[in-house]
Design a protein around this motif. Structure first.
Motif: not given
Length: 411
Positions: A313-320, A361, A363
């Motif tokens: 989790p981050s302030n702007h989005r959730i990385s998976q 982020k 990919t």
């Protein structure tokens, strides 16, 4: 003469009616099982078995089930005496030997357990349950050399026996209290970086009564610079079928490694050869990064499958990030081929985790394959090769080729 026959029939009617009203031993056993398993009413099931034995005292299946019921109902002495009577009354009955050995094992009567197993194996030398129970008992007695012979026998009879393979893993760890290992990882970039990356790791593991603990030193050469990282891993035992993973690392050479790293996961062995874990990973570069992870695994015949997810989790989005790993066992616990596919970068991948220190982020799509085998039981060799396609800048991708070799010595 006719009156005499009528008189005899009338005299027999009460006996026939009584016989029809009284359930037989088989019917009582079925009722006892249903009462025990469906209703969890062990005292009532015990009474049904006792009733059945009054009419059929030599019915071994009933006596064995009665012994198990006594044990489940915390009547240990009754369980032991009942099962011992079943074994002596019918030495060739496999389930009687298995039940008696099992109760002896769980009550720490290891010599009795071995005796029951050996007696049963005389008549059933390939019995999976008796071989497995004896291997567990020998492991508890720290007779590891004898125990590993039995797990090897079980795996030769059925290489997809997940329980035997899991026990073989544990025996090898118990038998060899010390392990040293060395590995080398190589990463080639088609255009992202001019020079390949190198990572060398040396580790020492000590098996203790509380679990296994590892000290590790990593040295890398990246971006034309060398750097060090120091780590400690632990797999402490918590309870039967429950253990944890803990990790702490430090590096003075950021950003080649994170300055600090840590991790924790709780692992559980589940019924039907499933396993699961949940926990977190922590990385510190210029700021703190918390990553939450969980996985579900399954043994099926000669295969092992594991699906893992990392959520950041981050302030702007959730990385998976996701990965699917599978192994196909060719023999023992240290002889298998593996393959994996993944999306994203794993914080547990020491060759790539420093790339998580990026504002963009990434990919990533990855695939890899490996082979692991042992030589003379105590020497373990691993080989892996992988490919990755990485978007390291917007609409700019790179191809990576990775390879690694490793050696481990148990002593």
């Amino acid at each position: 003469m006719r009156l005499k026959r009528i008189f005899i029939v009338m005299m027999c009617l009460p006996v026939i009616a009584a016989a029809q009203s009284e359930p037989g031993a088989d019917e009582l056993l079925v009722q006892a099982r249903k009462t025990a398993f469906d209703q969890k009413n062990y005292p009532a099931a015990i009474r049904l078995c006792q009733q059945a034995l009054k009419g059929s005292p030599d019915y071994t299946d009933i006596r064995v089930f009665l012994g198990r019921l006594y044990f489940w109902n915390d009547q240990t002495d009754s369980a032991r005496s009942t099962l011992d009577q079943a074994v002596k009354g019918n030495p060739q009955h496999e389930d009687a030997a298995v039940a008696a050995a099992s109760v002896a094992f769980f009550t720490d009567k290891y010599d009795d357990c071995i005796s029951y197993c050996d007696g049963g194996l005389v008549h059933h030398p390939r019995s999976r349950d008796l071989l497995m129970q004896k291997a567990k008992c020998l492991t508890a007695m720290r007779r590891y050399r004898d125990a590993v012979i039995l797990t090897d026998t079980l795996l030769s009879l059925n290489k997809s026996d997940a329980d035997a393979r899991d026990l073989a893993f544990k025996i090898k760890d118990f038998r060899s209290a010390n392990k040293i290992g060395v590995s080398y990882d190589y990463t080639h970039f088609s255009k992202q970086f001019d020079d390949p990356w190198h990572l060398v790791s040396v580790d020492y593991t000590r098996q203790t009564s509380a679990g296994s603990f590892t000290g590790r030193i990593n040295h890398t050469n990246r971006f034309g610079e060398g750097g060090w990282q120091f780590e400690v891993d632990g797999y402490p035992s918590i309870a039967r079928n429950l253990y944890a993973y803990v990790n702490f690392g430090y590096s003075p050479d950021m950003p080649l490694f994170p300055k600090y790293r840590g991790g924790f996961s709780l692992y559980a062995s589940l019924p039907r050869s499933f396993e699961a874990d949940a926990g977190f990973r922590y990385l510190n570069f210029d700021s703190d990064t918390w990553i939450y992870t969980g996985s579900i695994g399954k043994y099926y015949k000669s295969w092992w499958f594991n699906l893992r997810a990392y959520i950041t989790p981050s302030n702007h989005r959730i990385s998976q990030s996701y990965s699917l790993t599978t192994r196909y066992y060719l023999g023992g616990a240290d002889h298998f081929i593996s393959a994996s596919v993944a999306s994203g970068i794993s914080p547990d991948d020491r060759t790539q985790s420093n790339l998580l220190n990026s504002s963009y982020k990434l990919t990533t799509r990855r695939a890899s394959a490996g082979y692991r085998f042992s030589h003379k039981k105590l020497n373990i060799f691993t080989f892996d090769i992988g490919y990755a396609n990485v978007e390291y800048l917007p609409k700019t991708r790179d191809n990576q080729i990775t390879g690694s070799v490793g050696y481990q010595r148990r002593f």
